[in-house]
Design an enzyme around this catalytic site. Structure first.
Site, PDB file in Angstrom:
ATOM      1  N   TRP A  10       0.814  -1.230   0.000  1.00 16.70           N
ATOM      2  CA  TRP A  10       0.000   0.000   0.000  1.00 16.70           C
ATOM      3  C   TRP A  10       0.843   1.272   0.000  1.00 16.70           C
ATOM      4  O   TRP A  10       0.292   2.369  -0.088  1.00 16.70           O
ATOM      5  CB  TRP A  10      -0.947  -0.010   1.203  1.00 16.70           C
ATOM      6  CG  TRP A  10      -2.138  -0.913   1.000  1.00 16.70           C
ATOM      7  CD1 TRP A  10      -2.444  -1.636  -0.129  1.00 16.70           C
ATOM      8  CD2 TRP A  10      -3.191  -1.168   1.941  1.00 16.70           C
ATOM      9  NE1 TRP A  10      -3.613  -2.328   0.056  1.00 16.70           N
ATOM     10  CE2 TRP A  10      -4.094  -2.060   1.314  1.00 16.70           C
ATOM     11  CE3 TRP A  10      -3.444  -0.743   3.236  1.00 16.70           C
ATOM     12  CZ2 TRP A  10      -5.251  -2.516   1.948  1.00 16.70           C
ATOM     13  CZ3 TRP A  10      -4.596  -1.199   3.875  1.00 16.70           C
ATOM     14  CH2 TRP A  10      -5.485  -2.075   3.231  1.00 16.70           C
ATOM     15  N   LYS A  11       2.148   1.140   0.173  1.00 15.53           N
ATOM     16  CA  LYS A  11       3.029   2.309   0.185  1.00 15.53           C
ATOM     17  C   LYS A  11       2.501   3.333   1.207  1.00 15.53           C
ATOM     18  O   LYS A  11       1.978   2.951   2.242  1.00 15.53           O
ATOM     19  CB  LYS A  11       3.160   2.876  -1.225  1.00 15.53           C
ATOM     20  CG  LYS A  11       3.522   1.778  -2.234  1.00 15.53           C
ATOM     21  CD  LYS A  11       3.909   2.274  -3.589  1.00 15.53           C
ATOM     22  CE  LYS A  11       4.244   1.081  -4.478  1.00 15.53           C
ATOM     23  NZ  LYS A  11       4.776   1.468  -5.771  1.00 15.53           N
ATOM     24  N   HIS A  97      12.515  -2.323  -1.310  1.00 16.95           N
ATOM     25  CA  HIS A  97      11.708  -1.824  -2.429  1.00 16.95           C
ATOM     26  C   HIS A  97      12.493  -0.728  -3.149  1.00 16.95           C
ATOM     27  O   HIS A  97      13.256   0.015  -2.521  1.00 16.95           O
ATOM     28  CB  HIS A  97      10.375  -1.279  -1.893  1.00 16.95           C
ATOM     29  CG  HIS A  97       9.405  -0.986  -2.998  1.00 16.95           C
ATOM     30  ND1 HIS A  97       9.460   0.170  -3.728  1.00 16.95           N
ATOM     31  CD2 HIS A  97       8.390  -1.720  -3.510  1.00 16.95           C
ATOM     32  CE1 HIS A  97       8.487   0.142  -4.644  1.00 16.95           C
ATOM     33  NE2 HIS A  97       7.825  -0.991  -4.529  1.00 16.95           N
ATOM     34  N   GLU A  99      11.682   2.064  -4.109  1.00 13.31           N
ATOM     35  CA  GLU A  99      11.485   3.406  -3.547  1.00 13.31           C
ATOM     36  C   GLU A  99      12.358   3.613  -2.303  1.00 13.31           C
ATOM     37  O   GLU A  99      12.812   4.721  -2.039  1.00 13.31           O
ATOM     38  CB  GLU A  99       9.990   3.615  -3.246  1.00 13.31           C
ATOM     39  CG  GLU A  99       9.198   3.759  -4.546  1.00 13.31           C
ATOM     40  CD  GLU A  99       7.778   3.217  -4.510  1.00 13.31           C
ATOM     41  OE1 GLU A  99       7.216   3.045  -3.417  1.00 13.31           O
ATOM     42  OE2 GLU A  99       7.229   2.955  -5.607  1.00 13.31           O
ATOM     43  N   GLY A 236       0.812  -2.684  -6.198  1.00 15.49           N
ATOM     44  CA  GLY A 236       0.599  -1.390  -5.572  1.00 15.49           C
ATOM     45  C   GLY A 236      -0.832  -0.928  -5.783  1.00 15.49           C
ATOM     46  O   GLY A 236      -1.760  -1.333  -5.063  1.00 15.49           O
ATOM     47  N   GLY A 237      -1.041  -0.087  -6.778  1.00 18.32           N
ATOM     48  CA  GLY A 237      -2.327   0.560  -7.011  1.00 18.32           C
ATOM     49  C   GLY A 237      -3.528  -0.374  -7.000  1.00 18.32           C
ATOM     50  O   GLY A 237      -4.560  -0.066  -6.384  1.00 18.32           O
TER      51      GLY A 237
END
Ligand code: 13P
Length: 255
Positions: A10-11, A97, A99, A236-237
């Site tokens: 879900w970041k 990750h 990011e 993710g999205g």
């Protein structure tokens, strides 16, 4: 036979209230416990307790974090330990990750240390690798990912490696709507398995779950999951809504 793993990252989305609403929604999707798919949701730290408390209708969904520190406790402002994660019911941790590599300076060495710590404390690491666009354009993607795999898993015992999940996430496919083709994913997953064969053994390389991540959604998941070396997705999205996450689980069950 390897099971699939459908994992939602879900970041920095979904606070505690949205997390509660997600699990209530997921409980209304008519899913029964998947037979050949492990399921995982990784919310932000502050939403972990909402997730573990509210997954009553879908108790088979595992909950994980998106990061952890490698020390037990102490003067590490802003960090979280493995014991704290276990206390709130986490069983998995996403590590390395892209990011975190890009914005928080995580190196293969740090990711290696964290992977070992997570395994030592009985959690399952989902350790990420993947090349950036320039590296793929320069035809260096196989070398880049090999270096990441060798660095991230250096010194792990066979037993530890067997419990580790790898996520291949080509950085150019993350959040861009552009997916690696099933063929591109398959050839990299096979490459990762070959690197594991040379580091460990054939049996071990064949036992490890290797997930694909990068704009996976219900429209492209079936073709990706049909590939022999693709054992699920780090999503993710498309993991933020109960209906699309449920659909990914259904697709995985049929793959
Ligand atoms: P998207 O599915 O939004 O592209 O994100 C992929 C990802 O980074 C999962 O870890």
């Amino acid at each position: 036979m390897r099971k699939n793993l459908i994992a939602g990252n879900w970041k920095m989305n979904m606070g505690p209230r949205e997390t509660e609403a997600f699990f209530e929604g997921l409980g209304e999707q008519g899913l029964s416990e998947p037979k050949k798919t492990d399921c995982l949701i990784c919310p932000p730290f502050v939403s972990l307790m909402s997730a573990t408390a509210r997954k009553v209708a879908t108790p088979w969904v595992n909950v994980g974090s998106q990061n952890v520190h490698f020390e037990n406790n102490g003067a590490y402002t802003g960090e979280i330990s493995t014991e704290m994660l276990k206390e709130v019911g986490c069983t998995y941790v996403i590590l390395g990750h892209s990011e975190r590599r890009e914005y928080f300076g995580e190196t293969d060495e740090i990711i290696n240390t964290k992977t070992k710590k997570v395994l030592a404390d009985g959690l399952i690491p989902v350790t990420c690798v993947g090349e950036v666009l320039d590296e793929r354009k320069a035809d260096k993607h196989f070398d880049v990912v090999e270096t990441q795999v060798r660095g991230s898993f250096a010194g792990l015992s066979d037993d530890e490696m067997k419990k580790t999940v790898i996520a291949y996430e080509p950085v150019w496919a993350i959040g861009t709507g552009e997916t690696a083709s099933p063929e591109q994913a398959q050839e990299m997953h096979e490459h990762i398995r070959n690197v594991l064969k040379s580091m460990f053994s054939d049996d071990l390389a064949n036992a490890v779950q290797v997930l694909y991540g990068g704009s996976m959604n219900p429209g492209n998941a079936a073709d990706l999951l049909a590939k022999p070396d693709v054992d699920g997705g780090l999503v993710g999205g498309a993991s933020l809504k109960p209906d699309s996450f449920a659909e990914l689980i259904r697709i995985s069950e049929q793959s």
